[in-house]
Design an enzyme around this catalytic site. Structure first.
Site, PDB file in Angstrom:
ATOM      1  N   ASP A   1      17.685  84.191 -33.134  1.00 38.14           N
ATOM      2  CA  ASP A   1      16.052  83.083 -32.653  1.00 38.14           C
ATOM      3  C   ASP A   1      15.112  84.536 -32.717  1.00 38.14           C
ATOM      4  O   ASP A   1      15.156  85.465 -32.177  1.00 38.14           O
ATOM      5  CB  ASP A   1      16.842  82.735 -31.789  1.00 38.14           C
ATOM      6  CG  ASP A   1      15.767  81.064 -31.496  1.00 38.14           C
ATOM      7  OD1 ASP A   1      15.205  80.919 -32.608  1.00 38.14           O
ATOM      8  OD2 ASP A   1      15.634  80.851 -30.507  1.00 38.14           O
TER       9      ASP A   1
ATOM     10  N   VAL B   1      17.717  74.424 -28.208  1.00 39.23           N
ATOM     11  CA  VAL B   1      18.140  74.715 -26.694  1.00 39.23           C
ATOM     12  C   VAL B   1      18.225  75.378 -26.020  1.00 39.23           C
ATOM     13  O   VAL B   1      18.958  76.091 -26.232  1.00 39.23           O
ATOM     14  CB  VAL B   1      18.819  72.913 -26.860  1.00 39.23           C
ATOM     15  CG1 VAL B   1      19.233  72.720 -24.642  1.00 39.23           C
ATOM     16  CG2 VAL B   1      19.205  71.516 -27.125  1.00 39.23           C
TER      17      VAL B   1
END
Length: 281
Positions: free
Chosen positions: A81, A229
């Site tokens: 990420d 999340v």
């Protein structure tokens, strides 16, 4: 089973649901995410941010996730990420990540295209899928993400970017924030609809924490296939740890970590159910 992230998201795109991409940092967060996904019979994406490379052994972490994923009954993807450095992306590819995100959103569009295209060429040679971003998210409360300027994604620019780079999925900036909102969320769903009409690749929503369930559900119907999340899960674990201190309850670390995993699972379950359009229990 460990699978390519692109396959997970293409299935989600066809099925009109979204897959949770939980940011993780240790064994307990990984176990919590995969256990919840198994309980709900939904795929899951395990996401490690480049910013955690200084505290997480990437090769060891990858081996851990892949070992747990291979025993799992549900599809599990391993995603890098918000990576800014090519060296980090190559490192992740070499040790078995199934997708990577190159975040070139701070660059002018032409430079973002050039750098992203290079990453796509490298990753695709290894069978690894690529996420990219145009526009950026502002930083909310309780977040450890980098500060963005909150520029929203332009649909025309999104199409040109996807066509020029060959990315497999695209992060769309529509007003969500990294972390928790400091005021009333202002999510531009009509903009998301225009972005969906402009591009064919699965769309990604960063900033799932604190976003109202009804907004997330509508966003999924408008093309969001992956929702990141992080903060709400972190807050659940840290709140439990605070309770230990407040009650002056001295427990063994193994007990604390097990309880923290349960606290995280409770929050993760809510997200997985919302993304799968299930009723929250």
């Amino acid at each position: 089973m460990l699978v390519n992230t692109k396959k997970i998201l293409k299935d989600a795109q066809r099925g009109k649901y979204a897959v949770a991409a939980f940011n993780v940092y240790n064994l307990e967060t990984v176990q919590a995410a995969i256990h919840v996904a198994e309980q709900e019979n939904q795929p899951v994406i395990i996401a490690l941010g480049e910013r955690y490379f200084s505290t997480v052994d990437v090769e060891g972490f990858s081996a851990l996730v892949r070992a747990i994923a291979e025993k799992s009954s549900i599809p599990v993807a391993l995603h890098l990420d918000h990576a800014y450095e090519k060296e980090s992306i190559i490192r992740a590819i070499r040790c078995g990540f199934t997708s990577v995100m190159f975040d070139g959103s701070a660059y002018e569009i032409d430079e973002n295209v050039r750098r992203t295209k290079e990453i796509v060429e490298i990753a695709h040679m290894a069978g690894v899928s690529v996420e990219a971003e145009i526009g950026s998210l502002a930083k909310g409360d309780f977040s450890d993400e980098e500060e963005g300027d909150g520029t929203l994604t332009d649909p025309k620019a999104a199409k040109e970017f996807v066509d020029a780079t060959g990315v497999d999925f695209l992060a769309a900036a529509i007003g969500t924030v990294h972390g928790m909102y400091k005021g009333e969320p202002k999510i531009d769903l009509p903009l998301l609809e225009r972005i969906q009409q402009a591009v064919e690749v699965p769309l990604v929503l960063h900033g799932g924490s604190g976003t109202p369930n009804e907004v997330i559900k509508e966003a999924i119907q408008l093309g969001i296939c992956k929702v990141n999340v992080n903060t709400e899960v972190s807050m659940a674990a840290v709140s439990l740890l605070k309770d230990y201190f407040d009650t002056q309850h001295i427990a063994h670390l193994s007990t604390v970590m097990a309880d923290m995993q349960k606290a995280m699972e409770s929050v993760m379950t809510k997200f997985v159910q919302v993304f799968a359009n299930k009723e929250i229990s």
